[in-house]
Design an enzyme around this catalytic site. Structure first.
Site, PDB file in Angstrom:
ATOM      1  N   GLU A  16       0.729  -1.194   0.003  1.00 50.08           N
ATOM      2  CA  GLU A  16      -0.445  -0.150  -0.069  1.00 50.08           C
ATOM      3  C   GLU A  16       0.949   1.553   0.078  1.00 50.08           C
ATOM      4  O   GLU A  16       0.705   1.998  -0.782  1.00 50.08           O
ATOM      5  CB  GLU A  16      -0.778   0.157   1.180  1.00 50.08           C
ATOM      6  CG  GLU A  16      -1.962   0.266   0.831  1.00 50.08           C
ATOM      7  CD  GLU A  16      -3.391   0.149   2.218  1.00 50.08           C
ATOM      8  OE1 GLU A  16      -3.584  -0.436   2.022  1.00 50.08           O
ATOM      9  OE2 GLU A  16      -3.224   1.474   2.976  1.00 50.08           O
TER      10      GLU A  16
ATOM     11  N   CYS B  76      -8.323  -2.144   4.786  1.00 54.94           N
ATOM     12  CA  CYS B  76      -8.404  -3.206   5.623  1.00 54.94           C
ATOM     13  C   CYS B  76      -9.797  -3.115   5.912  1.00 54.94           C
ATOM     14  O   CYS B  76      -9.636  -4.430   6.649  1.00 54.94           O
ATOM     15  CB  CYS B  76      -7.297  -2.983   6.606  1.00 54.94           C
ATOM     16  SG  CYS B  76      -5.970  -2.052   5.887  1.00 54.94           S
TER      17      CYS B  76
ATOM     18  N   LYS C 130     -15.436  -9.701   8.206  1.00 59.54           N
ATOM     19  CA  LYS C 130     -14.266 -10.236   7.851  1.00 59.54           C
ATOM     20  C   LYS C 130     -15.269 -11.825   7.002  1.00 59.54           C
ATOM     21  O   LYS C 130     -14.550 -12.126   5.786  1.00 59.54           O
ATOM     22  CB  LYS C 130     -13.129 -10.805   8.635  1.00 59.54           C
ATOM     23  CG  LYS C 130     -12.132  -9.701   8.905  1.00 59.54           C
ATOM     24  CD  LYS C 130     -11.419  -9.035   8.109  1.00 59.54           C
ATOM     25  CE  LYS C 130     -10.568  -7.664   8.348  1.00 59.54           C
ATOM     26  NZ  LYS C 130      -9.680  -7.560   7.544  1.00 59.54           N
TER      27      LYS C 130
ATOM     28  N   GLU D 111       1.868   1.567  -3.512  1.00 59.69           N
ATOM     29  CA  GLU D 111       1.149   2.376  -4.479  1.00 59.69           C
ATOM     30  C   GLU D 111       0.845   3.411  -3.793  1.00 59.69           C
ATOM     31  O   GLU D 111       0.280   4.488  -5.238  1.00 59.69           O
ATOM     32  CB  GLU D 111      -0.260   1.079  -4.006  1.00 59.69           C
ATOM     33  CG  GLU D 111      -1.652   1.147  -4.542  1.00 59.69           C
ATOM     34  CD  GLU D 111      -2.886   1.332  -4.314  1.00 59.69           C
ATOM     35  OE1 GLU D 111      -2.307   0.501  -3.255  1.00 59.69           O
ATOM     36  OE2 GLU D 111      -3.882   1.333  -4.955  1.00 59.69           O
TER      37      GLU D 111
ATOM     38  N   SER E  38      -7.362   1.918  -2.500  1.00 61.73           N
ATOM     39  CA  SER E  38      -6.095   1.379  -2.642  1.00 61.73           C
ATOM     40  C   SER E  38      -6.392  -0.592  -3.246  1.00 61.73           C
ATOM     41  O   SER E  38      -8.010  -1.093  -2.871  1.00 61.73           O
ATOM     42  CB  SER E  38      -5.460   0.918  -1.468  1.00 61.73           C
ATOM     43  OG  SER E  38      -4.333  -0.208  -1.349  1.00 61.73           O
TER      44      SER E  38
ATOM     45  N   GLU F 176     -16.509 -10.412   3.672  1.00 67.45           N
ATOM     46  CA  GLU F 176     -15.108 -10.086   2.984  1.00 67.45           C
ATOM     47  C   GLU F 176     -14.149 -11.626   2.818  1.00 67.45           C
ATOM     48  O   GLU F 176     -13.900 -11.705   1.137  1.00 67.45           O
ATOM     49  CB  GLU F 176     -13.712  -9.751   3.711  1.00 67.45           C
ATOM     50  CG  GLU F 176     -12.746  -9.422   2.883  1.00 67.45           C
ATOM     51  CD  GLU F 176     -11.263  -8.965   3.757  1.00 67.45           C
ATOM     52  OE1 GLU F 176     -11.216  -9.296   5.424  1.00 67.45           O
ATOM     53  OE2 GLU F 176     -10.880  -7.731   3.111  1.00 67.45           O
TER      54      GLU F 176
ATOM     55  N   CYS G 201     -10.350  -1.545  15.093  1.00 73.99           N
ATOM     56  CA  CYS G 201     -10.480  -2.425  15.135  1.00 73.99           C
ATOM     57  C   CYS G 201     -10.895  -2.843  16.639  1.00 73.99           C
ATOM     58  O   CYS G 201     -11.205  -4.101  16.926  1.00 73.99           O
ATOM     59  CB  CYS G 201      -9.481  -3.891  14.511  1.00 73.99           C
ATOM     60  SG  CYS G 201      -8.890  -3.227  12.870  1.00 73.99           S
TER      61      CYS G 201
ATOM     62  N   GLU H  67     -14.401 -12.231  -5.367  1.00 71.58           N
ATOM     63  CA  GLU H  67     -12.919 -10.906  -5.864  1.00 71.58           C
ATOM     64  C   GLU H  67     -11.383 -12.347  -5.520  1.00 71.58           C
ATOM     65  O   GLU H  67     -10.474 -12.186  -6.009  1.00 71.58           O
ATOM     66  CB  GLU H  67     -12.871 -10.138  -5.822  1.00 71.58           C
ATOM     67  CG  GLU H  67     -13.618  -9.119  -6.433  1.00 71.58           C
ATOM     68  CD  GLU H  67     -15.301  -9.108  -5.159  1.00 71.58           C
ATOM     69  OE1 GLU H  67     -14.661  -9.273  -4.314  1.00 71.58           O
ATOM     70  OE2 GLU H  67     -15.753  -8.874  -6.132  1.00 71.58           O
TER      71      GLU H  67
END
Lengths: 570, 427
Positions: free
Chosen positions: A282, A302, A361, A285, A322, A364, A501, A369
């Site tokens: 990242e 994230c 999560k 990037e 990102s 996710e 988190c 993808e």
């Protein structure tokens, strides 16, 4: 100032103070259910009613402001009788038809109804249980809703709407048929839910809990043909111990690793390792976007709650995200490629489990993808259940280290669990990569703390990097409005849950601001005491690039560590 | 007996349409003289309020709050926008007086709304009408439309410089929306549930602006007070109950209908026997419900009292909305209790736990009791204690009064409702 007498105690308080707040001043905790700090006051449960001398009707302490010479009795005979009756009424329609519902409930150890029952000394149950026979909502990958346990206190509605700015819940119907539901009763999986799980943190009962993966995990732990790998997120290590009676913020990293091995996991890796990897990808990037006129600001990626939020509500900004996968997904991806190759294990035999402070999560992990990177996601709460089921005296286990190759991490990775941590970690690395000088002061305190929106400007060589750090989706909405109004940033870190988190929807209950702060402090303590505090100096990170990935942003890195997003409808 | 006529003045049809051949003609704006309105708009706001205060008018919706005081407080509030709301969500059981006024003398009601709005300084007004009231809605919508055409609404009403916009809002069938704060939520497009008070609507009402919510009959009465003057109005009735009241007589009687009575001048017994023509088929009168299902019953032997606020309060009940429901002794008490309980269970808004859960439990217990034909002593105690809890802790008037009927049956007929006790009734 207003003078009152509360339970015989004379005191003077500022005008506008509620009776509930006044009672706290004299160490009286009036029982409440629908009240929750930081949310608007609802005044529905009526458990907090108190007697005002001279008035016939009782008044709710949560909504009633003190008046001069008010004589308040918080526990008179009348009040106690009314409270018990209300409680009895609540309980009677709360799925207590004696199928051992309390024992099997998600909230068997931390149910607020049980707390209130104890507080008001519930002695008998005169009423019949009323069965409601609603169907559970299992439409979501992350969260299950059990309407039979719902008492319609609306804390989930208010949390979702007021704190997270999403608002998927509503009340429907009238009278005792009043239910909390989603738009057109479609279920949480079919509306704009971000899966953040803050509703679970707001719920006083077992009406909301994560979609459980731990039974599947037990299954694979007992399957000797599988190589079961587990990873643990930064914020879990500072919260897990709460499930074993420790003070919030008690660090239990080594004990947790030991416990996971006892449960039967073949390898215990640290999501921190891929947090460092994330910074490499990242960070590069970001530098690339800045140096080559890329899309700015760049948003962090994230937090899967935030990802789903932007996909629903601000899809026109998807190019600003990102492309890096989250550390959880990166670890899954490198386990089934790099690690599998190194150890000669067929990837199809590997089961990757992660322990996360997060419910999003779970969603996710099933995104098409990046399907199959991670197989199962446990919340911190689920891991507590598993360790308890194994009857482990966890806090007294000898501390053990993570497994090699993907177990070493920098302090920068630990603070990923805190709002501002990703930003700080990225700045440490970006500074040194861009300027090729050593960063002297590693602590970027401007981006720390539980403020919902933090802004900072950081000098990196010739560049003045404008950064913003946001936690809580309601604040994310506000920041997006600022950006739409013309505010300019280079880099924006967004985490769906208040505080980051550490305050995630999968963390132990209760999770409130005070507890979140204690967990955050511990994360920064861990960072402070590590000698390795910069992601790019992590030797295992250097190793994986040298042996497998090549350079940050390489083709291989893109194939394994980057992803794409989708436009969702509102 | 003669009816004192104020509100019913100008109504020459008086239920002629009921069961008859031709429905009553619709009121015609060209046949109505708005002289009271004209007079009122020539007065200072304070003067109007002073008149209403002096007349000692109490709100006719059920709660009985002094109207003049409400307007005085609303006028004193400083705000960019104020609202006057006419509560026509008449949904209390057995109540149909507002419908009667809206259908037959809509212009009196309209004048009342305009006068009230002028008095408190509101340039926006709403009339919130019960969803089921199709005919009153048609009549009143037309009245509003005509009034705009004639310059009685809109800008510079009758050349007074006073502007007022009036909109009609149709309710959607929820009893709770007659409660003033739930009504405000409903107009705002929100779920119909009561708000926490304070702040009261006077301070923070519709769209958070100062708002006066008045019942249809109240506003029509204000018009009458301006017409005849506070002194004359005050001379009617008793000390605590000035003026006249529309009574909705229904139940087991020969002549149900809307009657206007002067407070304190007739007894309830006379209302039932002389206006209502007595119980049907010579049945024995068992009790009456004096103000809709949210009030406590009065047994037959307690009806020889003048009809007014103070005597009804002394007798343990209240004037409520003015709905006198007459019940003879042919009914099963348990059926009645189950029916009333079902009504409140269905209509509680679902916000506050004692009301929502309490009414559900009471209904559950009553169904059990009805099946077995009587209460155990324990069940009576449970119902009473739930009733007391709802009364003391509910969020709004709906909950607080929801068990009045049932509680008063238990109190008045203990022997008849207890299992194995003596049963005097012919059930």
């Amino acid at each position: 100032m207003v003078k009152i007498n509360i339970d015989g105690q004379e005191l003077e308080l500022e005008a506008g103070t509620t009776i509930l707040e006044a009672a706290n001043e004299v160490q009286v905790n009036i029982p409440t259910l629908c009240y929750l700090e930081d949310l608007s006051v609802y005044g529905g449960c009526r458990l907090c009613v108190v007697e005002i001398i001279g008035e016939e009707m009782l008044r709710p302490a949560c909504t009633t402001e003190i008046e001069d010479d008010m004589q308040i009795k918080t526990h008179s005979k009348k009040v106690r009788e009314v409270r018990r009756n209300i409680f009895e009424l609540i309980i009677s329609s709360h799925d207590i038809d004696c199928k051992l519902n309390c024992l099997t409930c998600a909230r068997s150890t931390n149910c607020e109804l049980r707390d209130v029952g104890e507080q008001i000394d519930m002695q008998e149950m005169r009423l019949d249980a009323i069965e409601r026979n609603y169907v559970d909502d299992s439409s979501s990958h992350s969260i299950v809703r059990k309407p039979n346990k719902c008492i319609a206190c609306t804390r989930c509605i208010r949390k979702c709407e007021e704190v997270q700015g999403v608002g998927i819940f509503t009340k429907a119907n009238r009278g005792p048929e009043t239910v909390i539901t989603t738009f057109k009763d479609r279920g949480m999986g079919n509306v704009d839910c971000t899966n953040c799980g803050q509703c679970i943190q707001a719920c006083p009962t077992g009406a909301l809990h994560e979609s459980y993966h731990y039974n599947s995990v037990w299954h694979f732990l007992n399957d000797s043909s599988k190589f079961v790998v587990v990873q643990t997120a930064p914020a879990v290590r500072v919260a897990l111990s709460e499930g074993f009676g420790e003070q919030p913020g008690t660090v239990a990293t080594g004990q947790m690793v030991a416990a996971l091995r006892r449960l039967g996991f073949d390898r215990v890796f640290d999501t921190n390792f891929t947090a460092d990897l994330t910074i490499m990808e990242e960070g590069h990037e970001l530098i690339d976007r800045i140096q080559n006129d890329g899309q700015l600001p760049m948003f962090t990626s994230c937090s899967p709650g935030w990802i789903k939020f932007i996909e629903h509500f601000y899809p026109e900004y998807l190019d600003n995200l990102s492309t890096c996968k989250s550390p959880q997904q990166m670890l899954g991806a490198v386990t089934k490629s790099y690690y599998a190759e190194q150890q000669g294990i067929p990837p199809e035999d590997i089961v990757v489990v992660s322990v996360m402070p997060c419910t999003a999560k779970k969603f996710e992990s099933v995104r098409p993808e990046m399907d199959k990177d991670v197989d199962f996601v446990l919340t911190t709460r689920e891991l507590i259940r598993m360790i308890k089921e194994f009857s482990l005296d966890m806090m007294n286990l000898a501390e053990e280290p993570y497994d090699k190759l993907m177990g070493t991490s920098s302090g920068a990775a630990d603070i990923f669990g805190a709002s501002g941590g990703v930003m700080e970690a990225a700045l440490r690395t970006a500074y040194e990569v861009i300027t090729e000088e050593e960063l002297e002061n590693l602590d970027f305190t401007a981006v720390r703390g539980t403020n919902g929106i933090k802004e900072a400007e950081v000098e990196i060589g010739d560049l003045t990097l404008k950064a913003a750090v946001v936690s809580g989706l309601g604040n994310a909405k506000e920041l997006m409005e600022r950006i739409e109004a013309g505010a300019e940033y280079h880099f924006v870190e967004i985490m769906a849950c208040p505080g980051g988190c550490a305050g995630g929807g999968g963390q132990p209950i209760p999770t409130n601001q005070e507890i979140v702060e204690q967990r955050l402090n511990s994360l920064y303590e861990i960072d402070k005491h590590k000698s390795l505090r910069k992601s790019h100096q992590n030797p295992e990170i250097k190793q994986i690039y040298a042996e497998y990935l090549g350079e940050p942003g390489s083709e291989k890195a893109h194939e394994l560590l980057h992803t794409s997003y989708v436009v969702r409808n509102i | 007996m003669e009816e004192k006529i104020l509100l019913k003045e100008g109504i020459d049809i008086d239920l002629k349409g009921r069961g008859g051949d031709t429905p009553p003609a619709e009121p015609n704006i060209n046949e109505y003289d708005f002289f009271v309105l004209e007079e009122a708009l020539n007065l200072d706001r304070e003067e109007i309020i002073e008149q209403i205060k002096e007349a000692y008018l109490k709100g006719r919706g059920g709660a009985g709050f002094p109207t003049g005081l409400k307007w005085e407080m609303a006028l004193a509030e400083e705000a960019e926008q104020k609202y006057m709301i006419c509560n026509a969500d008449e949904a209390e059981t057995g109540t149909f007086k507002d419908r009667y006024l809206l259908e037959n003398v809509p212009f009196k009601v309209l004048e009342g709304i305009i006068i009230g709005a002028y008095a408190i300084g509101a340039e926006q007004a709403y009339i919130y009408m019960r969803g089921e009231y199709a005919r009153p809605r048609n009549v009143f919508s037309k009245a509003i439309e005509e009034a705009y055409k004639q310059g009685l609404l809109g800008e510079d009403i009758l050349g007074s410089g006073f502007n007022l916009e009036l909109r009609l809002i149709k309710g959607a069938g929820a009893y709770i929306c007659g409660e003033e704060t739930a009504l405000l939520n409903s107009i705002e497009g929100k779920r119909g549930r009561s708000r926490t008070k304070p702040p009261y609507p006077i301070q923070k009402g519709l769209f958070d602006q100062p708002t006066a919510v008045n019942n249809v009959e109240t506003l029509a009465s204000c018009r009458e007070i301006i017409r005849i003057g506070a002194k004359e109005y005050k001379s009617l009735g008793t000390k605590e109950s000035r003026g006249t009241k529309l009574v909705c007589l229904s139940g087991d009687i020969w002549k149900p209908g809307v009657y206007e009575v002067e407070f304190g001048q007739v007894t309830i017994k006379e209302i039932v026997e002389e206006y209502g023509g007595g119980t049907r088929d010579d049945a024995q009168l068992k009790f009456i419900i004096p103000g809709g299902a949210s009030t406590s019953i009065l047994p037959a032997e307690k009806l020889d009292i003048p009809y007014c606020y103070e005597t009804l309060a002394q007798a343990g009940s209240s004037v409520g909305s003015g709905a006198i429901i007459v019940v003879d002794d042919s009914h099963n008490l348990f059926d009645l209790m189950v029916t009333v309980s079902r009504f409140f269970m269905d209509e509680t808004c679902g916000t506050c736990f004692p009301c929502k859960e309490g009414n559900r439990q009471v209904n559950h217990i009553l169904n059990k009791v009805a099946d077995k034909g009587g209460f155990s002593k324990e069940e009576v105690e449970i119902v009473k204690s739930i009733g007391r809890t709802i009364y003391l802790s509910a969020r709004c008037g709906l909950g607080q009064t929801s068990l009045n009927f049932i509680y008063s049956i238990l109190k008045n007929y203990p022997d008849e409702v207890l299992l194995g006790g003596d049963k005097h009734g012919k059930d």
